[in-house]
Every structure is written in C-alpha cells, then in structure tokens.
Design an enzyme around this catalytic site. Structure first.
Site, short mmCIF file in Angstrom:
data_model
loop_
_atom_site.label_atom_id
_atom_site.label_comp_id
_atom_site.label_asym_id
_atom_site.label_seq_id
_atom_site.Cartn_x
_atom_site.Cartn_y
_atom_site.Cartn_z
N ASN A 120 1.10 -1.05 -0.10
CA ASN A 120 -0.09 0.24 0.23
C ASN A 120 1.33 1.13 0.02
O ASN A 120 0.67 2.36 -0.05
CB ASN A 120 -1.17 0.12 1.48
CG ASN A 120 -2.27 -0.94 0.63
OD1 ASN A 120 -2.77 -0.86 0.28
ND2 ASN A 120 -2.38 -1.24 2.20
N HIS A 172 4.84 5.22 -2.68
CA HIS A 172 6.36 5.52 -2.90
C HIS A 172 6.74 4.20 -4.04
O HIS A 172 7.40 4.32 -4.93
CB HIS A 172 7.13 6.20 -1.53
CG HIS A 172 7.16 7.18 -1.27
ND1 HIS A 172 6.58 8.66 -2.41
CD2 HIS A 172 5.84 7.98 -0.34
CE1 HIS A 172 6.03 9.62 -1.29
NE2 HIS A 172 5.66 8.83 -0.19
N ASP A 216 9.92 -6.43 1.72
CA ASP A 216 10.13 -5.93 2.06
C ASP A 216 11.53 -4.82 2.59
O ASP A 216 12.66 -5.84 2.15
CB ASP A 216 9.82 -7.05 3.67
CG ASP A 216 9.89 -5.78 4.98
OD1 ASP A 216 8.63 -5.24 4.77
OD2 ASP A 216 10.64 -6.06 6.21
N GLY A 275 11.02 7.58 3.43
CA GLY A 275 11.36 7.17 4.05
C GLY A 275 12.60 8.00 5.26
O GLY A 275 12.62 9.69 4.88
N TYR A 276 13.84 7.29 4.80
CA TYR A 276 14.48 8.35 5.16
C TYR A 276 15.92 8.82 4.40
O TYR A 276 16.93 9.18 4.68
CB TYR A 276 15.64 6.90 5.85
CG TYR A 276 15.14 5.81 6.74
CD1 TYR A 276 15.31 6.76 8.34
CD2 TYR A 276 14.49 5.26 7.02
CE1 TYR A 276 15.07 5.92 9.32
CE2 TYR A 276 13.65 4.25 8.17
CZ TYR A 276 14.00 4.83 9.04
OH TYR A 276 14.16 4.22 10.45
N ASP A 277 15.57 8.64 3.14
CA ASP A 277 15.77 9.67 1.76
C ASP A 277 16.61 10.60 1.74
O ASP A 277 17.80 10.83 1.23
CB ASP A 277 15.08 9.28 0.31
CG ASP A 277 14.66 8.44 0.46
OD1 ASP A 277 15.17 7.17 -0.38
OD2 ASP A 277 13.93 7.92 -0.92
N ARG A 334 16.07 -1.21 -4.30
CA ARG A 334 14.82 -1.98 -4.27
C ARG A 334 14.95 -2.04 -6.19
O ARG A 334 14.24 -2.99 -6.50
CB ARG A 334 13.82 -0.64 -3.88
CG ARG A 334 11.63 -0.85 -4.64
CD ARG A 334 10.97 -0.20 -4.12
NE ARG A 334 11.61 -0.35 -2.40
CZ ARG A 334 11.66 0.43 -1.96
NH1 ARG A 334 12.19 1.93 -2.65
NH2 ARG A 334 12.00 0.47 -0.80
P1 IMP Z 1 7.93 -1.86 5.06
O1 IMP Z 1 8.50 -2.03 4.06
O2 IMP Z 1 6.71 -0.95 4.86
O3 IMP Z 1 8.61 -2.29 6.30
O4 IMP Z 1 8.58 -0.22 4.59
C1 IMP Z 1 10.13 -0.33 4.99
C2 IMP Z 1 10.69 0.94 5.41
O5 IMP Z 1 11.95 1.37 5.51
C3 IMP Z 1 10.32 2.12 5.42
O6 IMP Z 1 8.87 3.01 6.02
C4 IMP Z 1 11.19 3.71 5.07
O7 IMP Z 1 10.85 4.10 6.75
C5 IMP Z 1 12.30 2.61 4.96
N1 IMP Z 1 12.68 2.59 3.53
C6 IMP Z 1 12.68 1.35 3.16
N2 IMP Z 1 13.26 1.68 1.31
C7 IMP Z 1 13.26 2.49 1.35
C8 IMP Z 1 13.29 3.50 0.55
O8 IMP Z 1 13.78 3.58 -0.71
N3 IMP Z 1 14.30 4.92 0.73
C9 IMP Z 1 14.33 5.24 2.36
N4 IMP Z 1 12.98 4.67 2.90
C10 IMP Z 1 13.32 3.54 3.09
#
Ligand code: IMP
Length: 193
Positions: free
Chosen positions: A10, A13, A70, A151-153, A179
C-alpha cells in the site's frame, strides 16, 4: 495479453518506483486493482519473512502471481537498527520525520555513519516462491537534505555521490537503489520464465 503481477503493497512511493522499472511486457496490478483493502501486517522478524507474509497472503486469497517486498535501513554503528523496524522505528508506523530524528539522535557523536538499504522480494510465480535481494551502500548525513523520495531518503547518501536519495530524481534513485536492484533481478527471472 501481458503477464499480470500483483505488487502486495500500500506504499505509493514503492509502487511508483517499481512501476517505473516494470513497464511494457508485465502489467503491474496494485492491491486496489484486485479489490484488496487489507493492510497486511508485518509480523516477521526478518525482511525475508515479512516479504513472504505479504506474497503468501495475496496468493492464498486471490490465487494470482504476485510479489511482496520488505525493505529497510541497516546502520552499522546501531547494530543493524532500524532494520525490520524501519517503518515504525520511532513508534508510529510511517512517521518518517520522527524516524529520521531518532536515527540522528542515536548517531550523535558517532563517527562511523556507514549504512545500507536492503530489499527482499518474495515472488510467487506459477505457485512457486522465489526470493530476490538488492542492497545499496551509503552513509547517514548529519542533517536531512532534499524533498524527493520517502522514508530515510533525506539522510541517506549513497556511496559515490555527494547528494542524498531525496535530492535525486526518481529516475536517478531508480538506477542504483536497493529496490531497483531487486526488481531488476525479478524482471530478468520473468524474462526467462
Ligand atoms: P516496509 O518495507 O513497508 O516495512 O517499510 C520499509 C521502511 O523502510 C519504510 O517505511 C522506510 O522507513 C524504509 N525504507 C525502505 N526503502 C526505503 C527507501 O527507498 N528510501 C527511504 N526509506 C526506505
């Protein structure tokens, strides 16, 4: 008719980044496209487990080819944190500003800022599960910079660059990101399948 593949997320991004890589021969379907409004809970303790939870949920319920993804940030000086807890590091799921603040506070005064983003994908294709991984090495900045990505970008500077992921265009990030690398492996697999 193109091959159809459901992406069990969901996160808009992630969806946008993946859709930009997969176009043409594979038709990417969203959870919305298949009428699934479930927020699939990540109850695993590894990226691999969580990726599998998402793909199996969709496959069991909808019997479609699909994948779960994930991902997260691994910081060496924090013993691998935030890791699988990346999305909810500061407590509330998806509060990116609070997560970044926590990381920067924990790294205060620490010289080693080495980190990596990792992605694990669980693809269920013709009923069999296949795993694909991608990673990108970098460092954690002292201050956030840039408005792109998620996220942490804003605090992640990939090795070989002097800008953060949030200062890159999506196309640029999509050439080198964790990714993107994992998705490229999925595409190569599907091209041979
Ligand atoms: P999930 O995979 O949905 O559990 O969430 C992954 C979490 O990791 C995100 O909410 C971000 O905090 C971080 N994350 C994963 N991929 C990225 C990225 O490409 N850029 C920045 N943060 C990321």
């Amino acid at each position: 008719m193109p091959l159809q593949l459901v992406f069990a997320t969901n996160n808009r991004h992630k969806l946008k980044e993946v859709a930009a890589k997969i176009n043409g021969e594979i038709q990417l379907l969203t959870l919305q496209d298949i009428g699934c409004d479930q927020d699939i809970e990540e109850t695993g303790s590894t990226f691999k487990e969580n990726a599998g939870i998402k793909s199996h949920y969709i496959h069991t319920k909808y019997h479609m080819n699909c994948f779960g993804e994930d991902s997260g940030l691994i910081i060496d000086a924090l013993n691998g944190e935030p890791g699988v807890y990346s999305a909810r590091y500061a407590g509330e799921h998806g509060n990116h500003a609070a997560n970044i603040k926590k990381v920067l506070e924990k790294l205060k005064g620490i010289e080693n800022r080495k980190a990596r983003f990792v992605t694990v994908i669980s693809l269920i294709w013709n009923k069999d599960e296949h795993f694909f991984e991608g990673a990108v090495e970098g460092t954690i900045r002292h201050q956030p910079a840039g408005n792109g990505g998620f996220g942490y970008d804003p605090v992640f500077q990939p090795d070989g660059y002097d800008i953060t992921f949030a200062e890159m265009s999506m196309e640029e990030k999509n050439k080198i990101s964790h990714r993107a690398k994992a998705i490229e492996k999925v595409i190569a697999f599907l091209n041979k399948a």
